[in-house]
Scaffold this active site. Structure first.
Site, mmCIF file in Angstrom:
data_model
loop_
_atom_site.group_PDB
_atom_site.id
_atom_site.type_symbol
_atom_site.label_atom_id
_atom_site.label_comp_id
_atom_site.label_asym_id
_atom_site.label_seq_id
_atom_site.Cartn_x
_atom_site.Cartn_y
_atom_site.Cartn_z
ATOM 1 N N SER A 23 -41.586 -28.526 -17.132
ATOM 2 C CA SER A 23 -40.197 -28.067 -17.214
ATOM 3 C C SER A 23 -39.287 -29.080 -16.524
ATOM 4 O O SER A 23 -39.642 -29.612 -15.467
ATOM 5 C CB SER A 23 -40.070 -26.709 -16.523
ATOM 6 N N THR A 74 -33.613 -27.357 -34.094
ATOM 7 C CA THR A 74 -32.903 -28.608 -33.835
ATOM 8 C C THR A 74 -33.133 -29.035 -32.392
ATOM 9 O O THR A 74 -33.009 -28.225 -31.472
ATOM 10 C CB THR A 74 -31.392 -28.405 -34.093
ATOM 11 N N CYS A 79 -37.775 -15.373 -11.318
ATOM 12 C CA CYS A 79 -37.893 -14.536 -12.512
ATOM 13 C C CYS A 79 -38.114 -13.078 -12.146
ATOM 14 O O CYS A 79 -38.009 -12.199 -12.977
ATOM 15 C CB CYS A 79 -39.068 -14.999 -13.362
HETATM 16 N N1 PLP Z 1 -44.230 -21.763 -14.823
HETATM 17 C C1 PLP Z 1 -44.010 -21.937 -13.508
HETATM 18 C C2 PLP Z 1 -45.154 -22.209 -12.594
HETATM 19 C C3 PLP Z 1 -42.718 -21.867 -13.005
HETATM 20 O O1 PLP Z 1 -42.495 -22.036 -11.704
HETATM 21 C C4 PLP Z 1 -41.654 -21.593 -13.905
HETATM 22 C C5 PLP Z 1 -40.271 -21.429 -13.397
HETATM 23 O O2 PLP Z 1 -40.041 -20.701 -12.457
HETATM 24 C C6 PLP Z 1 -41.943 -21.433 -15.262
HETATM 25 C C7 PLP Z 1 -43.250 -21.513 -15.678
HETATM 26 C C8 PLP Z 1 -40.862 -21.181 -16.264
HETATM 27 O O3 PLP Z 1 -40.215 -22.382 -16.534
HETATM 28 P P1 PLP Z 1 -38.858 -22.434 -17.375
HETATM 29 O O4 PLP Z 1 -37.782 -21.963 -16.455
HETATM 30 O O5 PLP Z 1 -38.710 -23.871 -17.765
HETATM 31 O O6 PLP Z 1 -39.043 -21.553 -18.557
#
Ligand code: PLP
Length: 391
Positions: free
Chosen positions: A207, A248, A335
């Site tokens: 990411s 896109t 999250c």
């Molecule tokens: N995986 C891990 C270990 C993360 O820390 C995160 C973000 O908090 C994600 C996945 C999700 O990434 P993105 O925000 O790019 O969807």
């Protein structure tokens, strides 16, 4: 790296949630919002060709840092999508072999939710327990792989406690057993060198916004040879990204991601060493001031910019509230912070929900200064002593 960015004098300590865009990243992106606005799929004219070339440069930038080939990099909207593509892309391809996945109990929600949904669809998932250092037992992984196992998905570094898995060990086990190995390397990438060939990684999620790139862009490394990892698209449409991810392309985002990768992968060792010194100093100072606090996970096997601290009998939300005029800290994954639920990571590591409600996560920025470390230390000391002198 990006100079330390503090807003209104408040020190940002939530780098596992996101990071600011590096000025050089922004500069690289800007032309692709303006004069180079073309659609990377419009190969009939110069506007499209310029955009496509920029995407290919970014693909090379990402690939070269992990010892992959450019065509093994699939750009996505972020690691959540990459994780979804890894799981729901691989499984349909291997139905003849079976539908058993192995993961751990402390993965990011992007993996956990996919696995739980996969179970609802009739799939079988083994969730490996972790020890109090936040890592799985590698021999248990080996013995959990069955005839019908199609995927092993294990984090590279945990986003809450910063524990780091031995990717080479996992990759070797998976290779010997003929199972695809996927790793969510969002948090480890740029903090430790990753070589997908040497570590026998089949799929890897990345990411941009955790490494001073823009939000809304990421990648999935998909191994193309020895062995080729077969997967099916989950987003159908125009067939972009080698037919694996339609839509896109986010050209400015991808350009920014490429630049961020280039910057973060320069001087990893030197930066990491400095961060470890700053982090360990902060931890020792806090431990001296508050003898009862404990580190969640081990000090040695953790991300250089991570601390996750248990304050017995003190509500983490109260700590965060008390500190927020000076420090931006979180209790755990961004999250899940809207939901008042204990962190599944700490609950599982210690089999203790209370501990999860009484722990805070500190994610240092890569260029944290000694002056800031001293402010963090004195702010925490001052505020916590105001509520209890028995910590
Ligand atoms: N995986 C891990 C270990 C993360 O820390 C995160 C973000 O908090 C994600 C996945 C999700 O990434 P993105 O925000 O790019 O969807």
């Amino acid at each position: 790296m990006e100079p330390e960015l503090n807003t209104n004098g408040i020190i940002y300590l939530d780098s596992h949630a996101t990071t600011p865009v590096h000025p050089e990243v922004l500069e690289a992106m800007l032309p692709y919002f303006k004069e180079h606005f073309g659609n990377a799929s419009s190969s009939d004219h110069i506007h499209g060709v310029i955009a496509a070339r920029a995407v290919e440069t970014a693909r090379e930038q990402v690939a070269s840092t992990i010892n992959a080939e450019p065509k093994e990099i699939i750009f996505t909207s972020g690691a959540t999508e990459s994780d979804n593509l890894a799981i729901f892309g691989v499984v349909p391809y291997h139905l003849a072999k079976g539908k058993h996945i192995i993961t751990s109990t402390i993965e990011h929600k992007a993996i956990m939710e996919c696995c739980e949904y996969f179970e609802q669809l009739g799939g079988e998932v083994t969730y490996l327990d972790v020890n109090t250092n936040g890592v799985i037992d590698y021999s248990e992984l080996e013995s959990s792989i069955k005839e019908n196992t199609v995927l092993v998905s294990l984090f590279a570094a945990n986003n809450e406690v910063g524990s780091i898995h031995d990717l080479k060990k996992i990759g070797d086990i998976c290779k010997n057993k003929g199972v695809v190995f996927h790793t969510d390397a969002v948090q480890l990438f740029g903090r430790q060198a990753i070589d997908v060939r040497e570590m026998n990684i089949g799929l890897m999620s990345l990411s941009a916004h955790k490494i001073y790139g823009p939000k809304g862009v990421g990648a999935l490394f998909v191994r193309k040879r020895r062995p080729r990892v077969q997967l099916t698209q989950i987003i159908r449409g125009g067939g972009q990204e080698f037919g694996l991810r339609s839509g896109t392309l986010n050209v400015p985002g991808i350009v920014g991601f490429g630049k961020a990768v280039e910057l973060i992968c320069t001087n990893i060792d030197e930066r990491t060493k400095e961060l470890v010194v700053a982090r360990d100093y902060l931890w020792q100072e806090l431990k001296t001031a508050f003898p009862k606090i404990e580190l969640n996970g081990s000090l040695e096997n953790r991300l250089p910019h991570n601390l996750n601290i248990y304050f017995p009998d003190i509500d983490a939300k109260l700590i965060i509230q008390l500190l927020r005029k000076k420090l931006s800290i979180s209790a755990g994954s961004a999250c899940t912070t809207d939901v008042v639920k204990p962190s599944h990571v700490i609950s599982k590591m210690y089999d203790d929900e209370n501990r999860a409600f009484q722990s805070i996560r500190i994610g240092l920025s890569d260029t944290i200064s000694q002056e800031s470390i001293n402010i963090i230390k004195s702010t925490i000391e001052l505020n916590l002593l105001s509520i209890s002198n028995n910590i």
